[in-house]
Design a protein around this motif. Structure first.
Motif, PDB file in Angstrom:
ATOM      1  N   THR A   1       0.852  -1.193   0.000  1.00  0.00           N
ATOM      2  CA  THR A   1       0.000   0.000   0.000  1.00  0.00           C
ATOM      3  C   THR A   1       0.888   1.243   0.000  1.00  0.00           C
ATOM      4  O   THR A   1       0.560   2.262   0.598  1.00  0.00           O
ATOM      5  CB  THR A   1      -0.865   0.000   1.280  1.00  0.00           C
ATOM      6  N   GLY A   2       2.035   1.135  -0.673  1.00  0.00           N
ATOM      7  CA  GLY A   2       3.004   2.237  -0.623  1.00  0.00           C
ATOM      8  C   GLY A   2       3.043   3.047  -1.893  1.00  0.00           C
ATOM      9  O   GLY A   2       2.039   3.162  -2.624  1.00  0.00           O
ATOM     10  N   ALA A   3       4.228   3.566  -2.167  1.00  0.00           N
ATOM     11  CA  ALA A   3       4.431   4.356  -3.385  1.00  0.00           C
ATOM     12  C   ALA A   3       4.076   3.534  -4.612  1.00  0.00           C
ATOM     13  O   ALA A   3       3.606   4.055  -5.625  1.00  0.00           O
ATOM     14  CB  ALA A   3       5.882   4.813  -3.452  1.00  0.00           C
ATOM     15  N   LEU A   4       4.255   2.228  -4.517  1.00  0.00           N
ATOM     16  CA  LEU A   4       4.006   1.357  -5.674  1.00  0.00           C
ATOM     17  C   LEU A   4       2.524   1.073  -5.892  1.00  0.00           C
ATOM     18  O   LEU A   4       2.146   0.467  -6.889  1.00  0.00           O
ATOM     19  CB  LEU A   4       4.772   0.047  -5.515  1.00  0.00           C
ATOM     20  N   ALA A   5       1.674   1.448  -4.931  1.00  0.00           N
ATOM     21  CA  ALA A   5       0.228   1.236  -5.106  1.00  0.00           C
ATOM     22  C   ALA A   5      -0.478   2.548  -5.417  1.00  0.00           C
ATOM     23  O   ALA A   5      -1.691   2.580  -5.598  1.00  0.00           O
ATOM     24  CB  ALA A   5      -0.356   0.615  -3.840  1.00  0.00           C
ATOM     25  N   THR A   6       0.333   3.615  -5.451  1.00  0.00           N
ATOM     26  CA  THR A   6      -0.233   4.959  -5.630  1.00  0.00           C
ATOM     27  C   THR A   6       0.670   5.716  -6.596  1.00  0.00           C
ATOM     28  O   THR A   6       1.447   5.106  -7.312  1.00  0.00           O
ATOM     29  CB  THR A   6      -0.245   5.694  -4.267  1.00  0.00           C
TER      30      THR A   6
ATOM     31  N   THR B   1      -0.785   4.736   0.839  1.00  0.00           N
ATOM     32  CA  THR B   1      -1.955   4.903   1.705  1.00  0.00           C
ATOM     33  C   THR B   1      -1.570   4.391   3.094  1.00  0.00           C
ATOM     34  O   THR B   1      -0.999   5.142   3.877  1.00  0.00           O
ATOM     35  CB  THR B   1      -3.170   4.141   1.136  1.00  0.00           C
ATOM     36  N   ALA B   2      -1.782   3.099   3.377  1.00  0.00           N
ATOM     37  CA  ALA B   2      -1.396   2.582   4.703  1.00  0.00           C
ATOM     38  C   ALA B   2       0.118   2.699   4.906  1.00  0.00           C
ATOM     39  O   ALA B   2       0.604   3.118   5.964  1.00  0.00           O
ATOM     40  CB  ALA B   2      -1.856   1.130   4.845  1.00  0.00           C
ATOM     41  N   LEU B   3       0.883   2.373   3.873  1.00  0.00           N
ATOM     42  CA  LEU B   3       2.345   2.474   4.016  1.00  0.00           C
ATOM     43  C   LEU B   3       2.796   3.932   4.041  1.00  0.00           C
ATOM     44  O   LEU B   3       3.872   4.261   4.543  1.00  0.00           O
ATOM     45  CB  LEU B   3       3.062   1.708   2.899  1.00  0.00           C
ATOM     46  N   GLY B   4       1.975   4.814   3.549  1.00  0.00           N
ATOM     47  CA  GLY B   4       2.254   6.256   3.672  1.00  0.00           C
ATOM     48  C   GLY B   4       2.177   6.682   5.131  1.00  0.00           C
ATOM     49  O   GLY B   4       2.995   7.482   5.594  1.00  0.00           O
ATOM     50  N   VAL B   5       1.230   6.109   5.864  1.00  0.00           N
ATOM     51  CA  VAL B   5       1.124   6.391   7.308  1.00  0.00           C
ATOM     52  C   VAL B   5       2.366   5.843   8.026  1.00  0.00           C
ATOM     53  O   VAL B   5       2.956   6.499   8.885  1.00  0.00           O
ATOM     54  CB  VAL B   5      -0.160   5.774   7.893  1.00  0.00           C
TER      55      VAL B   5
END
Ligand SMILES: CSC[C@H]1O[C@H](OP(=O)(O)O)[C@H](O)[C@@H]1O
Length: 350
Positions: free
Chosen positions: A162-167, A172-176
């Protein structure tokens, strides 16, 4: 440290970091047509709900590039076909359809009045760029809200990637998780592998290692005993589609983690932009769950490890009921996972 660039549009071509090759290789996949972007979404060259939306948006741009020299009637027919084709790439992440609707709105509201199709092409490029810029800002805002639920020295379990690679570049979650690390919360992460596509093992590990964020990789089956032993303080997951009653579709395995979290009284948060909320459905049962090819389960790195001629069931997502969710962290704040909170948000956001 150079930021991770999962997507960029240059010289009228779309470049996607090929996530099928990470962490062994960092190579870009080039899209020259809307069919290339369909393939990239379907085969998970680029994946993750928000990123899928951005790729589809540029798919519409590339369709316009392909057809803009046609007669207008042919142009309109071909553009309609391209948008419908892109909508068939993957069924669960609502961000795909949200982005296609945005691009279609620019196309349909201008095609009759605009002086040249070349200028319509420019409008569509700008809209696709805006979708990416807005997603990145949304990532940062979610991270700023989300860090409020992260205690000092929290041990956080994540699922899938859920990080840079999903956005479009932060997460999202890994951004937190990133934000909590950078503001000095001294967190550590348990990354579950997330079979069968191993987004945790391959993608989340790669992202966290790049930024030296402390983590431990675990097999999916280890999560339960870590929670039982009290080694997990918080669970953060993403979302592919959120129903108005707070039910959430996310990577397969999320539902099981939510049941365990409830059993061991561990806060379980979903982190997702409001573009993931689907107001056209009523509950999680209305969400179409993508089923993917058997080889994702029977093979590992292209090598078959299961017997031939067996039954396989490979749903890519499951639905977590709202009652198992502590809250939904969005760019407009932390919503309760319930009808009233989501309805209230829409009234503010309308
Ligand atoms: C930014 S979270 C996106 C969401 O998408 C992933 O699925 P996939 O890798 O199949 O695209 C997973 O469900 C993530 O939570």
């Amino acid at each position: 440290m150079n930021p991770i660039k999962p997507i960029f549009f240059e010289e009228e071509r779309l470049f996607l970091l090929d996530q099928r090759k990470i962490p062994l290789k960092e190579e870009y996949f080039e899209c020259n047509s809307f069919k290339d972007t369909y393939y990239a979404i379907k085969e998970m060259v680029a994946r993750g709900a928000p990123l899928i939306g951005a790729v589809a948006a540029y798919g519409v741009v590339l369709a316009c590039k392909e057809f803009k020299d046609d007669h207008k009637q042919n142009f309109i027919k071909n553009m309609d076909y391209a948008i419908k084709h892109l909508a068939k790439s993957r069924p669960t992440a609502v961000n795909l359809f949200w982005a296609l609707r945005r691009m279609e709105k620019v196309f349909k509201s201008n095609v009759d009045s605009i002086d040249t199709l070349e200028n319509l092409y420019t409008l569509l490029i700008n809209e696709a760029h805006n979708i990416c810029y807005e997603d990145l800002e949304t990532n940062y805002q979610m991270a700023r809200y989300g860090v409020k639920v992260v205690k000092q020295k929290a041990r956080i379990l994540t699922h899938c990637n859920t990080g840079a690679l999903a956005t479009t570049g932060y997460g999202t979650a890994l951004g937190v998780v990133r934000e909590a690390h950078y503001v000095g919360k001294d967190i550590k992460v348990y990354v579950d592998e997330t079979r069968p596509r191993l987004q945790g093992t391959k993608l989340t590990s790669w992202e966290l290692q790049k930024e030296q964020i402390p983590f431990t990789l675990i097999a999916d089956s280890v999560s339960a005993v870590l929670m039982k032993k009290g080694y997990i303080d918080l669970i953060l997951v993403g979302a592919d589609r959120i129903a108005p009653n707070g039910d959430v579709a996310n990577k397969i395995g999320t539902y099981g983690l939510s049941v365990l979290a409830k059993q061991f009284d561990i806060p379980f948060y979903v982190v997702a932009p409001t573009s993931t909320i689907d107001l056209d459905i009523s509950c999680g049962d209305d969400i179409q769950i993508e089923e993917r090819k058997n080889e994702e389960v029977t093979n590992i790195n292209g090598v078959r490890v299961a017997p031939d001629n067996i039954q396989v069931y490979n749903p890519a997502f499951d639905v977590t009921p709202s009652k198992n969710i502590t809250g939904i962290i969005t760019e407009v704040g932390i919503l309760g996972a319930d009808k009233n909170s989501i309805r209230e948000f829409r009234r503010k956001g309308d």
